[in-house]
Design a protein around this motif. Structure first.
Motif, PDB file in Angstrom:
ATOM      1  N   ASP B  21       0.826  -1.210   0.000  1.00  0.00           N
ATOM      2  CA  ASP B  21       0.000   0.000   0.000  1.00  0.00           C
ATOM      3  C   ASP B  21       0.859   1.258   0.000  1.00  0.00           C
ATOM      4  OD1 ASP B  21      -2.278  -1.463   0.030  1.00  0.00           O
ATOM      5  OD2 ASP B  21      -2.614  -1.333   2.203  1.00  0.00           O
ATOM      6  N   LYS B  22       1.983   1.164   0.695  1.00  0.00           N
ATOM      7  CA  LYS B  22       2.815   2.364   0.887  1.00  0.00           C
ATOM      8  C   LYS B  22       3.861   2.543  -0.218  1.00  0.00           C
ATOM      9  CE  LYS B  22       3.736   1.173   5.193  1.00  0.00           C
ATOM     10  NZ  LYS B  22       4.377   1.067   6.488  1.00  0.00           N
ATOM     11  N   ASN B  23       4.165   1.479  -0.936  1.00  0.00           N
ATOM     12  CA  ASN B  23       5.277   1.546  -1.892  1.00  0.00           C
ATOM     13  C   ASN B  23       4.830   1.208  -3.309  1.00  0.00           C
ATOM     14  OD1 ASN B  23       7.938   1.801  -0.167  1.00  0.00           O
ATOM     15  ND2 ASN B  23       6.563   0.409   0.905  1.00  0.00           N
ATOM     16  N   ASP B  24       5.585   1.734  -4.241  1.00  0.00           N
ATOM     17  CA  ASP B  24       5.285   1.489  -5.642  1.00  0.00           C
ATOM     18  C   ASP B  24       6.152   0.323  -6.128  1.00  0.00           C
ATOM     19  OD1 ASP B  24       4.358   1.788  -8.202  1.00  0.00           O
ATOM     20  OD2 ASP B  24       5.888   3.288  -8.731  1.00  0.00           O
ATOM     21  N   GLY B  25       5.989  -0.815  -5.538  1.00  0.00           N
ATOM     22  CA  GLY B  25       6.799  -1.960  -5.941  1.00  0.00           C
ATOM     23  C   GLY B  25       6.008  -3.237  -5.751  1.00  0.00           C
ATOM     24  N   GLU B  26       6.657  -4.362  -5.979  1.00  0.00           N
ATOM     25  CA  GLU B  26       5.991  -5.657  -5.800  1.00  0.00           C
ATOM     26  C   GLU B  26       6.722  -6.469  -4.740  1.00  0.00           C
ATOM     27  OE1 GLU B  26       3.229  -6.271  -7.028  1.00  0.00           O
ATOM     28  OE2 GLU B  26       3.039  -4.955  -8.768  1.00  0.00           O
ATOM     29  N   VAL B  27       6.056  -7.515  -4.285  1.00  0.00           N
ATOM     30  CA  VAL B  27       6.680  -8.419  -3.315  1.00  0.00           C
ATOM     31  C   VAL B  27       7.195  -9.651  -4.077  1.00  0.00           C
ATOM     32  CG1 VAL B  27       6.277  -9.912  -1.311  1.00  0.00           C
ATOM     33  CG2 VAL B  27       5.219  -7.642  -1.408  1.00  0.00           C
ATOM     34  N   VAL B  28       8.422 -10.024  -3.799  1.00  0.00           N
ATOM     35  CA  VAL B  28       9.005 -11.207  -4.455  1.00  0.00           C
ATOM     36  C   VAL B  28       9.304 -12.280  -3.405  1.00  0.00           C
ATOM     37  CG1 VAL B  28      11.000 -12.077  -5.739  1.00  0.00           C
ATOM     38  CG2 VAL B  28       9.991  -9.870  -6.340  1.00  0.00           C
ATOM     39  N   GLY B  29       8.748 -13.453  -3.621  1.00  0.00           N
ATOM     40  CA  GLY B  29       8.970 -14.562  -2.689  1.00  0.00           C
ATOM     41  C   GLY B  29      10.284 -15.256  -2.984  1.00  0.00           C
ATOM     42  N   CYS B  30      11.112 -15.422  -1.974  1.00  0.00           N
ATOM     43  CA  CYS B  30      12.404 -16.077  -2.164  1.00  0.00           C
ATOM     44  C   CYS B  30      12.378 -17.459  -1.532  1.00  0.00           C
ATOM     45  CB  CYS B  30      13.512 -15.254  -1.531  1.00  0.00           C
ATOM     46  SG  CYS B  30      13.659 -13.616  -2.253  1.00  0.00           S
ATOM     47  N   PHE B  31      12.784 -18.442  -2.300  1.00  0.00           N
ATOM     48  CA  PHE B  31      12.965 -19.791  -1.771  1.00  0.00           C
ATOM     49  C   PHE B  31      14.437 -19.918  -1.430  1.00  0.00           C
ATOM     50  CE2 PHE B  31       8.996 -21.989  -3.043  1.00  0.00           C
ATOM     51  CZ  PHE B  31       8.427 -21.014  -3.850  1.00  0.00           C
ATOM     52  N   CYS B  32      14.728 -20.248  -0.203  1.00  0.00           N
ATOM     53  CA  CYS B  32      16.100 -20.498   0.235  1.00  0.00           C
ATOM     54  C   CYS B  32      16.840 -19.205   0.606  1.00  0.00           C
ATOM     55  CB  CYS B  32      16.904 -21.248  -0.835  1.00  0.00           C
ATOM     56  SG  CYS B  32      18.550 -21.676  -0.287  1.00  0.00           S
ATOM     57  N   SER B  33      17.696 -19.320   1.613  1.00  0.00           N
ATOM     58  CA  SER B  33      18.438 -18.150   2.095  1.00  0.00           C
ATOM     59  C   SER B  33      19.602 -17.795   1.177  1.00  0.00           C
ATOM     60  CB  SER B  33      18.954 -18.407   3.505  1.00  0.00           C
ATOM     61  OG  SER B  33      19.817 -19.520   3.500  1.00  0.00           O
ATOM     62  N   TYR B  34      19.834 -18.591   0.136  1.00  0.00           N
ATOM     63  CA  TYR B  34      20.874 -18.248  -0.834  1.00  0.00           C
ATOM     64  C   TYR B  34      20.381 -17.264  -1.890  1.00  0.00           C
ATOM     65  CZ  TYR B  34      24.626 -21.306   0.741  1.00  0.00           C
ATOM     66  OH  TYR B  34      25.663 -21.862   1.458  1.00  0.00           O
ATOM     67  N   ALA B  35      19.080 -16.944  -1.886  1.00  0.00           N
ATOM     68  CA  ALA B  35      18.559 -15.979  -2.865  1.00  0.00           C
ATOM     69  C   ALA B  35      19.231 -14.624  -2.613  1.00  0.00           C
ATOM     70  CB  ALA B  35      17.049 -15.858  -2.717  1.00  0.00           C
ATOM     71  N   PRO B  36      19.898 -14.048  -3.619  1.00  0.00           N
ATOM     72  CA  PRO B  36      20.611 -12.776  -3.406  1.00  0.00           C
ATOM     73  C   PRO B  36      19.611 -11.619  -3.362  1.00  0.00           C
ATOM     74  CG  PRO B  36      20.840 -13.506  -5.676  1.00  0.00           C
ATOM     75  CD  PRO B  36      20.009 -14.535  -4.991  1.00  0.00           C
ATOM     76  N   GLU B  37      19.090 -11.381  -2.178  1.00  0.00           N
ATOM     77  CA  GLU B  37      18.008 -10.412  -2.004  1.00  0.00           C
ATOM     78  C   GLU B  37      18.385  -8.999  -2.431  1.00  0.00           C
ATOM     79  OE1 GLU B  37      16.455 -10.381   1.958  1.00  0.00           O
ATOM     80  OE2 GLU B  37      16.495 -12.558   2.110  1.00  0.00           O
ATOM     81  N   GLU B  38      19.698  -8.697  -2.382  1.00  0.00           N
ATOM     82  CA  GLU B  38      20.123  -7.335  -2.728  1.00  0.00           C
ATOM     83  C   GLU B  38      19.633  -6.930  -4.116  1.00  0.00           C
ATOM     84  OE1 GLU B  38      21.975  -9.677  -1.332  1.00  0.00           O
ATOM     85  OE2 GLU B  38      23.541  -8.872  -0.035  1.00  0.00           O
ATOM     86  N   LEU B  39      19.635  -7.872  -5.066  1.00  0.00           N
ATOM     87  CA  LEU B  39      19.226  -7.546  -6.432  1.00  0.00           C
ATOM     88  C   LEU B  39      17.737  -7.227  -6.503  1.00  0.00           C
ATOM     89  CD1 LEU B  39      22.031  -9.013  -6.979  1.00  0.00           C
ATOM     90  CD2 LEU B  39      21.075  -9.541  -9.219  1.00  0.00           C
ATOM     91  N   ILE B  40      16.956  -7.929  -5.679  1.00  0.00           N
ATOM     92  CA  ILE B  40      15.518  -7.705  -5.634  1.00  0.00           C
ATOM     93  C   ILE B  40      15.232  -6.334  -5.007  1.00  0.00           C
ATOM     94  CG2 ILE B  40      13.331  -8.586  -4.669  1.00  0.00           C
ATOM     95  CD1 ILE B  40      14.520 -10.655  -6.454  1.00  0.00           C
ATOM     96  N   TYR B  41      15.877  -6.118  -3.876  1.00  0.00           N
ATOM     97  CA  TYR B  41      15.636  -4.884  -3.119  1.00  0.00           C
ATOM     98  C   TYR B  41      16.056  -3.656  -3.941  1.00  0.00           C
ATOM     99  CZ  TYR B  41      15.291  -1.830   0.967  1.00  0.00           C
ATOM    100  OH  TYR B  41      14.926  -0.828   1.845  1.00  0.00           O
ATOM    101  N   ALA B  42      17.196  -3.761  -4.616  1.00  0.00           N
ATOM    102  CA  ALA B  42      17.707  -2.624  -5.388  1.00  0.00           C
ATOM    103  C   ALA B  42      16.771  -2.260  -6.534  1.00  0.00           C
ATOM    104  CB  ALA B  42      19.101  -2.945  -5.924  1.00  0.00           C
ATOM    105  N   ALA B  43      15.915  -3.206  -6.943  1.00  0.00           N
ATOM    106  CA  ALA B  43      14.962  -2.930  -8.030  1.00  0.00           C
ATOM    107  C   ALA B  43      13.667  -2.326  -7.485  1.00  0.00           C
ATOM    108  CB  ALA B  43      14.669  -4.225  -8.797  1.00  0.00           C
ATOM    109  N   GLY B  44      13.651  -1.986  -6.194  1.00  0.00           N
ATOM    110  CA  GLY B  44      12.448  -1.382  -5.622  1.00  0.00           C
ATOM    111  C   GLY B  44      11.404  -2.416  -5.237  1.00  0.00           C
ATOM    112  N   LEU B  45      11.818  -3.665  -5.130  1.00  0.00           N
ATOM    113  CA  LEU B  45      10.891  -4.747  -4.769  1.00  0.00           C
ATOM    114  C   LEU B  45      11.171  -5.172  -3.321  1.00  0.00           C
ATOM    115  CD1 LEU B  45      11.656  -6.782  -8.005  1.00  0.00           C
ATOM    116  CD2 LEU B  45       9.675  -5.289  -7.686  1.00  0.00           C
TER     117      LEU B  45
END
Lengths: 257, 374
Positions: B21-45
């Motif tokens: 509601d507050k952000n202009d982005g989407e939520v991305v579900g990550c399977f496993c703690s090896y998912a490099p979240e930085e790439l997702i977050y940097a895209a505004g997700l």
């Protein structure tokens, strides 16, 4: 000093009254649906046999699966600790304790004075415990006593994959349909239980001598099977079903000092 | 003091919806703690690691073989039941085939706009792993950019990696306090703190960590520490279990779980090429057994941690049917025993039989000599 141990087993409660290391009285009652009441009854019976007042007992320690339900107890100890302690008193040279009751089987590695070094408990299934032998004796329409002795009459080995008590029963049914003699089925069942117990005990290591305690030690078919499985002769104390209660009563004495 | 973390953890879906509601982005579900979240977050997700619900379920049987681990089935059940219906994208970093099956079934049966299978190599102890993984991350970056329609700037990636590093540093500070003779943090609080960091925006999570850290320094818990335990295993966010352990005369002082310390233990080191830096961070983190070949690097790591946190006994938690961890159970028990650390092995399922396990944990504590607490 007067102490008592109450072993709140899943099927039976065992109580034992000790005076300065001497057993004055003991009692066993079915656990039933009201374990607290059964524990009180069992304690009363043991005290009566010992000819002592419950109020004169200095310290009571409970053990077993339902040990928190023994309202008379001053303290409690786990069944692993109690079994090790009881065995240390009766068979001081034992370094491996196997305790098989109605629902649980335990393998315990001990040092002198009953100090527990490691232990393993059967996981999730009663196929390595007494309740399984009971269910199988019912399936064969013999008493539990007959069931144990029957198995000694057989020298046949029939492999049974008792990973699950319920599925093992269906294996027994198949053997019945194949007109397998009862004694061979009895031996197959005891071999299966023993095999579960032995593989559990191997996890902690088998060091001589090996003590076998708990209610299932009364079953000669099981004892024979476990001796073959371990390739050694287990040592069984008198009244093996009371060893947990004895251990708890000894601990009660230590805690009262 | 940990109320906010607990509230986040218990209401994770509400949190994600509010974020949307507050952000202009989407939520991305990550399977496993090896998912490099930085790439997702940097895209505004918003990256969100999927966890189970610890409730029995009957919806995954057509999709996953019954002898795959309870965690992968629990995770998939969340998708099939529509609990993550606000989520538009999913990302798997390859680790074990059980979780890959959950990802594939999710992709096939739960609607999403973007699904990416990232090949995170399993052999990391080779010089080829770094350039290889960096190449895979480049493909992931392009795919995210294609989906969102925006390029991810290197500078944004660097800032995100710094934000993630800050989160890791702050959580390590909290963990470091658990080395004290009487830790000011319970194992349950630490577990919820890390588990919430999996889906809360790191900026908010960092702010809350910075708020509690000064207070923690003077915090005294009104409880006996008792036996100092470490828990080791794969995924574990079973709060009921830790609650039980900490109610019978013990404190969980540290862990080696992918939902715990493994997630945040090491930092990204900046050497100029941000994509390679991020790739290296995941290659160098404390390994999951799927990625610990041929030398078992996790064993000395676990031992070092046990020493640092003054651990008295280790609970080995085995998610039923988790082959990679099963592979380590026997040698790990032996390894720790040789170093003087007794272990208790417990098998976990979607729900744990707390009563049965309490008896074993109590016997273990008795064995460690902490029975005077009973």
């Amino acid at each position: 000093m007067l102490t008592a141990g109450i072993d709140m087993g899943s099927k039976f409660i065992k109580t034992l009254v000790l005076k300065d290391g001497m057993v004055l009285g003991k009692a066993i009652v079915p656990t039933g649906f009201e374990p607290s009441a059964s524990a009180s009854k069992c304690l009363e019976q043991a005290a009566s046999e010992a000819e002592v007042d419950i109020s004169s007992i200095d310290h009571i320690t409970s053990t077993g699966a339902g040990r928190k339900a023994a309202s008379e107890a001053n303290t409690d100890i786990t069944d692993v600790g109690a079994a090790a302690k009881g065995v240390a008193e009766l068979i001081p040279e034992a370094r491996t304790v196997i305790d098989v009751g109605a629902e649980d089987g335990r393998g315990i590695k001990t040092e002198a004075d009953g100090k527990v070094v490691d232990f393993a408990v059967n996981e999730k299934c009663a196929a390595g415990a007494g309740a399984f032998a009971e269910a199988m004796s019912r399936a064969l329409e013999v008493t539990l006593e007959e069931f144990g002795n029957l198995s000694l009459k057989s020298d046949k080995t029939i492999p049974m994959n008792a990973q699950c008590a319920v599925f093992a029963e269906s294996e027994v049914v198949s053997l019945v349909h194949a007109k397998t003699p009862k004694e061979d089925i009895a031996r197959a069942v005891h071999d299966a239980i023993a095999s579960r117990v032995v593989s559990m005990v191997r996890r902690v290591g088998i060091n001589e001598s090996v003590a076998l305690v708990g209610g299932l030690s009364h079953n000669p078919g099981f004892v024979d099977a476990i001796n073959r499985g371990l390739e050694t002769q287990v040592v069984i104390p008198d009244n093996p079903e009371f060893v947990g209660a004895l251990g708890a009563a000894i601990v009660a004495g230590e805690r009262n000092k | 003091m940990f109320d906010k973390f607990i509230n986040w953890y218990e209401n994770r879906h509400d949190y994600a919806r509010q974020w949307l509601d507050k952000n202009d982005g989407e939520v991305v579900g990550c399977f496993c703690s090896y998912a490099p979240e930085e790439l997702i977050y940097a895209a505004g997700l918003l990256p969100v690691r999927m966890l189970g619900s610890h409730e029995p379920q009957d919806v995954t049987e057509p999709h996953i073989f019954g002898m795959f681990c309870p965690f992968c089935r629990d995770v998939l059940a969340q998708g099939l039941k529509g609990r993550y219906d606000y989520m538009k994208g999913i990302l798997l970093a390859q680790s074990c085939l059980h979780l890959r099956q959950a990802f594939t079934s999710w992709k096939n049966h739960v609607p999403s706009d973007w699904a990416f299978y990232l090949y995170m190599p399993n052999k990391l102890q080779t010089e080829h792993a770094r350039p290889y993984y960096r190449g895979e991350l480049d493909k992931l970056r392009k795919s995210i950019e294609g989906w969102t329609g925006h390029a991810i700037a290197d500078e944004t990636l660097r800032e995100t990696a710094e934000l993630y590093n800050e989160n890791r540093r702050l959580m390590r500070e909290v963990y470091a306090m658990r080395k004290q003779p009487d830790p000011p943090v319970t194992g349950l609080e630490a577990m919820v703190m890390v588990a919430s960091s999996y889906f809360v925006d790191k900026k908010e999570h960092n702010a809350e960590l910075k708020r509690i850290l000064p207070e923690l320094k003077s915090r005294r818990l009104d409880r006996d520490t008792g036996g100092r335990l470490m828990i080791v295993g794969s995924e574990n966010d079973d709060t009921e279990f830790v609650k039980m352990v900490e109610s019978v005369g013990a404190t969980v002082v540290t862990d080696d779980h992918c939902t715990g310390s493994r997630y945040f233990w090491n930092l990204t080191q900046f050497n100029g090429d941000i994509m390679q830096d991020i790739a290296n961070r995941y290659i160098d983190r404390p390994p999951c057994p799927t990625k610990d070949w041929e030398e078992r690097l996790r064993f000395p790591h676990i031992l070092e941690m046990a020493k640092e946190f003054n651990v008295e006994g280790v609970i080995l938690i085995q998610q039923k049917f988790c082959d990679p961890h099963e592979c380590d159970m026997v040698p790990l028990k032996e390894y720790l025993a040789k170093e003087g650390y007794p272990t208790l092995f417990l098998e976990f399922d979607v729900t744990v039989p707390v009563g049965q396990m309490r008896i074993r944990v109590e016997a273990f504590l008795e064995m460690l000599g902490v029975e005077e607490l009973f």
